[in-house]
Enzyme design. Structure first.
Site, mmCIF file in Angstrom:
data_model
loop_
_atom_site.group_PDB
_atom_site.id
_atom_site.type_symbol
_atom_site.label_atom_id
_atom_site.label_comp_id
_atom_site.label_asym_id
_atom_site.label_seq_id
_atom_site.Cartn_x
_atom_site.Cartn_y
_atom_site.Cartn_z
ATOM 1 N NE ARG A 211 -3.179 -0.703 3.292
ATOM 2 C CZ ARG A 211 -4.225 -0.697 4.121
ATOM 3 N NH1 ARG A 211 -5.454 -0.794 3.641
ATOM 4 N NH2 ARG A 211 -4.067 -0.595 5.429
ATOM 5 C CG ASP A 212 3.626 4.478 1.067
ATOM 6 O OD1 ASP A 212 3.388 5.110 0.018
ATOM 7 O OD2 ASP A 212 4.152 4.989 2.065
ATOM 8 C CB ILE A 213 4.968 0.248 -4.126
ATOM 9 C CG1 ILE A 213 4.707 -1.122 -3.465
ATOM 10 C CG2 ILE A 213 6.107 0.149 -5.131
ATOM 11 C CD1 ILE A 213 5.883 -1.693 -2.721
#
Length: 387
Positions: A211-213
């Protein structure tokens, strides 16, 4: 909006002004039924802020506080770790670089040094989707991958702090992308992207969405790799009780230019394809763009600015069942609230002119509106560019 908020609250950091402006804009967008109503709601908020401007001289009532305010910035001992020095700040955490005197007893560290990174959090102060205890559980469940940052140790610290201990890796992908010698040669880009998709494939097989690449969350042991996925503070796992229900996931995840379109239109049932859109945006930077991002969310990280940038680049999507670019969008809560300009979109050879043809093809198969049509991580690993 940001300038007005900063004028009213001069002692607040710029990041707080940005966060407030973004939140206000998104609330207006979700509430408005027309573009005119959206502008009216934003104008009312600006007017309200201006009317609240104080008169006279006021004392500063907002002194800066750290997550761990009683710690000095260097030379402290934290747990068994010595000579700790403040290194970085997160939204709900502080990172210290320290020495582990027992490093010989940590064989799973990717670096032979005794340096570690201490991520100090205060769980009771964290706001969803941030959760450091869930982060530790997810990292423990994902520990068997060679491309997930290993969690070496966790411990409690006085003051309600929960500390996660990682190997200290001094580089991130952002360091390579901002180096004067970019674009990177294929001999560098291939292994870096293989590592990224190997890590994602492992996560997704285990029901985990990062969810935060983004480049700054991809750490490197050296300029040639290997790559380690890091910062699981907002990760989601189907097996973890601290994660939201599958069809009611939090929308406030991801970082500006790397957020996929399903998030922007209120789809809470998103899946692992969220990470693949972001990975495609990262891949575009790795193979061609360098420090520039594929899409532009503007100075405020605005969702509307990001939507416009995506539509201008890829073309405004249609939602028809037959031949539609984005049929799933019809089920999204915020789809259809506004009429967007019909942009024709550009060819990928125009978007990434410096990239090799097979590299452009890899990005084009990841940065796709319809989430079910994006390459999976294991499919990306079999793409010709990575082989």
């Amino acid at each position: 909006m940001q300038v007005t908020y900063k004028s009213v609250n001069p002692d607040y950091p710029s990041s707080e002004a940005t966060k407030h402006a973004k939140s206000t804009e998104e609330n207006a967008r979700k509430s408005a039924l027309t573009l005119q109503e959206y502008h009216e709601l934003c104008a009312k908020e600006v007017d309200f802020l201006l009317k609240s401007l104080p008169t006279g001289n006021l004392e500063d009532r907002h002194v800066h506080e750290h997550v761990a305010p009683n710690l000095p910035t260097h030379g402290v001992q934290i747990g068994r770790y010595i000579n700790a020095q403040h290194y970085n700040d997160g939204l709900f955490s502080e990172v210290f670089k320290a020495i582990d005197p027992d490093a010989d007893n940590a064989p799973n560290s990717p670096t032979p040094t005794k340096l570690v990174a201490l991520k100090i959090t205060t769980p009771e102060m964290m706001q969803p989707p941030h959760d450091s205890r869930r982060e530790a559980r997810i990292l423990a469940s994902a520990a068997k991958s060679a491309h997930i940052i290993p969690l070496l140790h966790t411990f409690e610290q006085a003051g309600g702090h929960f500390v996660l201990v990682f190997p200290f890796l001094p580089l991130s992908l952002i360091d390579l992308l901002t180096h004067p010698n970019t674009p990177l040669p294929r001999s560098t880009t291939q292994p870096l992207l293989r590592d990224l998709f190997s890590g994602l494939a492992h996560l997704h097989r285990n029901g985990i969405i990062h969810r935060d690449i983004k480049p700054s969350n991809l750490l490197l042991a050296s300029p040639r790799g290997p790559v380690y996925l890091s910062d699981f503070g907002i990760a989601w796992s189907s097996a973890d009780p601290g994660s939201e229900p599958p069809e009611a996931k939090i929308l406030d995840v991801g970082t500006t230019c790397y957020r996929p379109p399903e998030l922007l239109f209120g789809h809470r049932g998103y899946g692992t394809a969220l990470d693949l859109w972001a990975a495609g945006c990262v891949a575009a930077q790795v193979v061609a763009l360098g420090r520039e991002t594929l899409f532009d969310a503007g100075d405020l990280g605005s969702e509307l600015a990001l939507i416009r940038s995506v539509f201008e680049t890829l073309g405004t999507p249609t939602d028809e069942d037959e031949g539609g670019v984005w049929p799933e969008a019809r089920e999204f809560p915020d789809w259809g609230k506004m009429d967007f300009t019909r942009y024709p979109g550009r060819e990928w050879r125009e978007i990434l002119p410096e990239a090799e043809p097979d590299a452009r093809d890899l990005v084009a198969r990841l940065v796709v509106f319809e989430s079910g049509r994006r390459l999976r991580a294991d499919e990306a690993l079999r793409h010709p560019y990575l082989n």
